[in-house]
Design a protein around this motif. Sequence first.
Motif, PDB file in Angstrom:
ATOM      1  N   GLN A 295      47.302   4.189  40.043  1.00 29.46           N
ATOM      2  CA  GLN A 295      46.020   4.866  40.251  1.00 29.46           C
ATOM      3  C   GLN A 295      45.854   5.343  41.684  1.00 29.46           C
ATOM      4  O   GLN A 295      44.937   6.092  42.005  1.00 29.46           O
ATOM      5  N   ILE A 296      46.752   4.872  42.571  1.00 32.17           N
ATOM      6  CA  ILE A 296      46.706   5.252  43.988  1.00 32.17           C
ATOM      7  C   ILE A 296      47.538   6.508  44.217  1.00 32.17           C
ATOM      8  O   ILE A 296      48.662   6.618  43.737  1.00 32.17           O
ATOM      9  N   ASP A 297      46.990   7.455  44.963  1.00 30.26           N
ATOM     10  CA  ASP A 297      47.728   8.666  45.344  1.00 30.26           C
ATOM     11  C   ASP A 297      48.322   8.525  46.753  1.00 30.26           C
ATOM     12  O   ASP A 297      49.428   8.998  47.008  1.00 30.26           O
ATOM     13  N   ILE A 298      47.564   7.909  47.651  1.00 24.32           N
ATOM     14  CA  ILE A 298      48.017   7.673  49.024  1.00 24.32           C
ATOM     15  C   ILE A 298      47.840   6.190  49.320  1.00 24.32           C
ATOM     16  O   ILE A 298      46.719   5.673  49.277  1.00 24.32           O
ATOM     17  N   GLY A 299      48.957   5.486  49.600  1.00 27.85           N
ATOM     18  CA  GLY A 299      48.893   4.052  49.870  1.00 27.85           C
ATOM     19  C   GLY A 299      48.860   3.769  51.363  1.00 27.85           C
ATOM     20  O   GLY A 299      49.680   4.302  52.118  1.00 27.85           O
ATOM     21  N   LEU A 300      47.917   2.950  51.796  1.00 26.51           N
ATOM     22  CA  LEU A 300      47.735   2.673  53.225  1.00 26.51           C
ATOM     23  C   LEU A 300      48.362   1.349  53.637  1.00 26.51           C
ATOM     24  O   LEU A 300      48.304   0.361  52.896  1.00 26.51           O
ATOM     25  N   MET A 301      48.965   1.347  54.839  1.00 26.78           N
ATOM     26  CA  MET A 301      49.427   0.108  55.448  1.00 26.78           C
ATOM     27  C   MET A 301      49.112   0.139  56.948  1.00 26.78           C
ATOM     28  O   MET A 301      49.973   0.418  57.781  1.00 26.78           O
ATOM     29  N   PRO A 302      47.842  -0.141  57.295  1.00 25.33           N
ATOM     30  CA  PRO A 302      47.481  -0.181  58.719  1.00 25.33           C
ATOM     31  C   PRO A 302      47.871  -1.522  59.344  1.00 25.33           C
ATOM     32  O   PRO A 302      47.744  -2.570  58.714  1.00 25.33           O
ATOM     33  N   LEU A 303      48.367  -1.474  60.575  1.00 20.54           N
ATOM     34  CA  LEU A 303      48.702  -2.690  61.313  1.00 20.54           C
ATOM     35  C   LEU A 303      48.289  -2.524  62.768  1.00 20.54           C
ATOM     36  O   LEU A 303      48.467  -1.443  63.352  1.00 20.54           O
TER      37      LEU A 303
END
Length: 403
Positions: A295-303
């Motif tokens: 269901q996700i189009d853009i997956g985020l991984m902030p660090l």
Amino acid sequence: MSRLIVLYYILYFYAVFFIVKSLTLWFALFKPKKNPNKIVYLELKGPPMAGYTARSKYWSDLLNAKGYFSEVLSLTTYQFCKECMKKNYGMTRIHLATIWKRVVQCLRSRDAAILIVRREALIHNDYGNLFVEKLLRKIHHCLVLDFDDDLAAAKWEGQRTHSLYSCLMMENLYKFTQSLKYYDAFICGTSYLKEHFFQYTQHAQAQLILPTCVPHFKAPLKKYNADVKMINIGWVGSSYNLATIESIFPILEEVYKKHTFQFVLICDENTALQQAFPIKYIKWSEEKESENLLQIDIGLMPLMNTNATKGKSAMKLLQYMAWGIVPVASAITVNTEIVQDDINGFLVYDEQQWETVLLKALTNNNRFQKMGEKAFQAVSERYTFEANESNFLNFIHKLVSNN
């Protein structure tokens, strides 16, 4: 009542400590015989933790398929720890429930040819001056440490001082780095971790860089519709790390003013923060992992750019890319090895760039299908279990032969 729990813990800890010290002296004289085909993992938290699945269970099952006898001994579950942390002295309750169990597991596995400790011997327990590691050293013929985080940075080594309580409990302020001398070999989650701790691990018989892996073709790839009007930006993770994604909510609000989107949160708990942009909460489920992620189009991984985050193994990033989901990630250590900026995803080089990069991603949705396919290809070539099986088995065979 809470003070009684602490007092009981101290007395209980000392009882276990002296039993373990006595056992350590005993096994110094009478080392157990080993079963050359037995390989045991000591894991901290069992399923559904990603570390258990990706760094213990799969490899243990593979060893069984190759003729070894292997098992994974877990201390507790994520859900149990979560419930304990809601109560007063939650970590103390966890220690009470797990400390003796770990000692029993150490004794039960004493005939193993190789014992692989995942991260650390006890959950967040720096007390007793490495007494469990010392017991393991006397019992076992070959000790291996598998770590996929910079635990020295996570424990603030070198930045803490002793308190009265820590002195009473024999706390070791440099537990992780000093524990490394008790191990014969190391499995490092990233090349950064291997290089960063090399001065403490150069005595090792062998070292293996084993990335955190995902299964190959676990599900159909993401199918993008370039004409879709509402793009889903998403994040998947545990509630322990919920603050990480919440930290960029103000940036997402600014992005939403310029380009509409829906935020998909896949977690065991919903965020308590109210936002201007719409949030679709999906409770994490192992059974519906594929359905939910797609269901996700853009997956985020902030660090945040800290010593602790530099040691991360990018599990979230690999999950997105394994399903062909376009990632947007902080450009920190291993993330830059996985993501080719503007080719199979987007990298954010400093916090001020998040708004710019997200707007760029949102306005390039006509490229998502091709980028997602390239993301999947990058993961398939280097970060699947199948791609790393040969290196892992060679590492194990070498240790068995040398010990």
